[in-house]
Design an enzyme around this catalytic site. Structure first.
Site, short mmCIF file in Angstrom:
data_model
loop_
_atom_site.label_atom_id
_atom_site.label_comp_id
_atom_site.label_asym_id
_atom_site.label_seq_id
_atom_site.Cartn_x
_atom_site.Cartn_y
_atom_site.Cartn_z
N GLU A 67 -8.99 -14.67 -4.86
CA GLU A 67 -9.69 -14.22 -3.95
C GLU A 67 -10.25 -15.30 -2.75
O GLU A 67 -9.97 -16.44 -2.99
CB GLU A 67 -11.16 -13.84 -4.32
CG GLU A 67 -10.97 -12.77 -5.29
CD GLU A 67 -12.42 -11.92 -5.62
OE1 GLU A 67 -12.77 -10.87 -5.42
OE2 GLU A 67 -13.20 -12.83 -6.40
N GLY B 158 -15.14 -14.52 -0.28
CA GLY B 158 -15.34 -13.34 -0.93
C GLY B 158 -14.86 -12.91 -2.40
O GLY B 158 -14.14 -12.18 -2.63
N LYS C 265 0.82 -1.39 -0.04
CA LYS C 265 0.03 -0.05 0.02
C LYS C 265 0.76 1.29 0.03
O LYS C 265 0.51 2.40 -0.44
CB LYS C 265 -1.05 0.07 1.37
CG LYS C 265 -1.99 -1.02 1.06
CD LYS C 265 -3.14 -0.55 0.32
CE LYS C 265 -4.36 -1.55 0.50
NZ LYS C 265 -5.29 -1.19 -0.67
N SER D 184 -9.01 1.14 7.49
CA SER D 184 -9.01 0.31 8.86
C SER D 184 -7.54 -0.31 8.61
O SER D 184 -7.00 -0.88 9.70
CB SER D 184 -10.02 -0.48 9.14
OG SER D 184 -10.06 -1.60 8.14
N SER E 171 1.41 -9.94 -0.48
CA SER E 171 1.27 -8.27 -0.62
C SER E 171 1.45 -7.81 0.86
O SER E 171 1.44 -6.44 0.86
CB SER E 171 -0.25 -8.31 -1.08
OG SER E 171 -1.34 -8.93 -0.27
N ASP F 81 -16.14 -11.49 -4.94
CA ASP F 81 -16.98 -10.43 -5.77
C ASP F 81 -16.27 -10.11 -7.02
O ASP F 81 -17.00 -10.02 -7.99
CB ASP F 81 -17.16 -9.19 -4.75
CG ASP F 81 -15.68 -8.56 -4.30
OD1 ASP F 81 -14.94 -9.56 -3.75
OD2 ASP F 81 -15.24 -7.71 -4.89
#
Lengths: 323, 323
Positions: A208, A212, A57, A82, A308, A214
């Site tokens: 994924e 989850g 990030k 968060s 990651s 999606d």
């Protein structure tokens, strides 16, 4: 038809790499003979758990913030998160001499609040069961004149995340497949742009959590679908719907999505400890989990995987390893 | 008076470095801004947990085995060890095309037996409560004509271990102090030889578990003393007495020994997970524990620390982190 103008191009990622050089780490590429033998391939692991703030990030946050004007930097930066994006924006803001206000759930673990505060950011808490963080973030940014840096819905953030894949392909050479965890979709959007720009024949595979999926469903449907908020140990991948911007990239560039269960992720955390001597958070281990659980078939000969992040904390790691 | 002929010279370590190049990893030197701030120094961590077989032991084993004659290699190699030296000899023997027989306690955890067997070595077990491993090893070597590679009482083993410090000083530059875990004393003997050979003014500080301070007592007494078998989580440092050869080096070159408790080692394991995202075994964390617990006073400005190994296993790590 897909748009003829891309959100992010390879050149944007090259520019981002120049921009973050010296601020972000060029993380190592880990190799394991044991892993190669188990998978039946040559596997190159990009260790973003060793990135600053412990996750990829920082790349996107720093790239976006470094493009702000002196006026914007003087007024300050806002973000809502968060997780790792909060720390990334807090640190990147400090590094460029600006200030940050981070909107975080009131029930965020103290260690995460402390980490963000430790980078000098102001924290505003909200009730995540009754309030909407995007609205709070946008209202705050408008009221105080702050530049809002979203966790993935921003071309500069996506371009910054893509530098992880750019470095991996530079260091590992030709790869047949690139395996990338999918949360909001920023990491894989940037990584797929870099990878297909550099090596057009590479297959880009997203991972994924099974609970989850999606993005898998959205790709199958040809449009963004929303699922109930996923229950998974992979908290960084618990998005209920893909980002609009990231999905516009990923529907074009992602070849496949594979799913991993929480138990498969735990096995990957254990493998990382036992064999790689490295610490991953559950989301950071999902790509490795896909390989170890045999989710790639047929198995590509040369595989890159982005690990990651590693922000799990000793106490939570203990309970995940013991389970 | 100390002997005028050294067991190991700097040139032996340089030769060992040439010999192990390509077989052993040149492990990375880790840096942490958080650690520097906590300690009040610049700290350079030599990550031997990322060495082959997960510990520095591969250096010494490979160096010693690579010096054997073709006849010796054809007959094979013997070693006794319940720990990292067993895996190191097994792998090094395989790498040079020889065979190994490893004498291991019958109650060795299955994972460690499997690892040694996985490198193709033959395993002979013994009862460590009633039998003497050195006698068994020597009898086996004599009977089968095998070359016995001891865990630390051998100049080539000591020279091999010293390559860890050689690389660290090459990568980190001038250091004021080098902090090294002490078990049988081979790692610190080789490291001190390399460090004082390259940088004569460096201070070499050994770290022992508080419950197993045989080298500290021996240095104070001016002769080897034997203590009851230590009870400590740092199993790699549970030697009851220093080696004869290693002590002859260490009494000359080691400036000080500091002690760490099991709780301080646990804190260092947690710090490694939380901040370094790296996995250490308790013995491998004792140097880091000494820094974090403030055992160096006054604090040197530039400190090298050898993180000597990471073979802890996920289940044991979970219980150590949770305790």
């Amino acid at each position: 038809m897909t748009s003829s103008v891309s959100v992010v191009e390879l050149q944007d990622i090259r520019d981002a790499a120049q921009r973050i050089a010296g601020a972000a780490h060029r993380t190592p590429v880990l190799r394991s003979r044991t892993l190669d033998a188990l998978v039946g391939a040559r596997v190159y692991l990009k260790a973003e758990n060793l990135q600053r703030v412990g996750a990829f990030k920082f790349r996107g946050a720093y790239n976006a913030i470094a493009r702000l004007t002196p006026d914007q930097l003087a007024r300050g930066i806002a973000a809502y998160s968060s997780g790792n994006h909060a720390q990334a924006v807090a640190l990147a803001a400090r590094e460029v001499g600006s200030t940050a206000v981070i909107v975080m759930p009131a029930d965020t673990p103290a260690a995460k609040l402390d980490a963000v505060a430790g980078y000098g950011a102001e924290i505003i808490t909200y009730d995540r069961y009754t309030e909407n963080r995007e609205q709070i973030g946008q209202a705050l940014a408008a009221e105080r004149g702050l530049a809002l840096i979203p966790p993935y819905e921003h071309p500069d953030v996506i371009a910054g995340q893509g530098t992880a894949a750019l470095e991996l392909l530079e260091d590992a050479g030709d790869l047949d497949a690139l395996v990338v965890p999918v949360g909001g979709g920023g990491l894989i959007a940037g990584s797929a742009t870099a990878a297909k720009g550099l090596q057009p024949h590479i297959t880009v595979i997203g991972v994924e959590p099974a609970a989850g999926d999606d993005t898998r469903r959205s790709l199958a449907a040809g449009e963004r679908v929303t699922i109930p908020v996923p229950r998974t140990i992979a908290d960084g991948q618990a998005a209920p719907t893909p980002g609009e911007l990231t999905f516009s990239v990923n529907r074009r560039l992602v070849d496949d999505i594979v799913l991993v269960t929480d138990d498969e992720i735990r096995d990957a955390l254990r493998f990382a400890v036992d064999r790689l001597k490295t610490v991953l958070e559950p989301s950071g281990a999902s790509g490795l989990a896909a390989l170890l659980a045999g989710k790639l078939s047929p198995v590509p000969a040369r595989i890159g995987v982005i690990l990651s992040g590693g922000n799990v904390g000793a106490a939570r790691l203990a309970s995940l390893l013991a389970a």
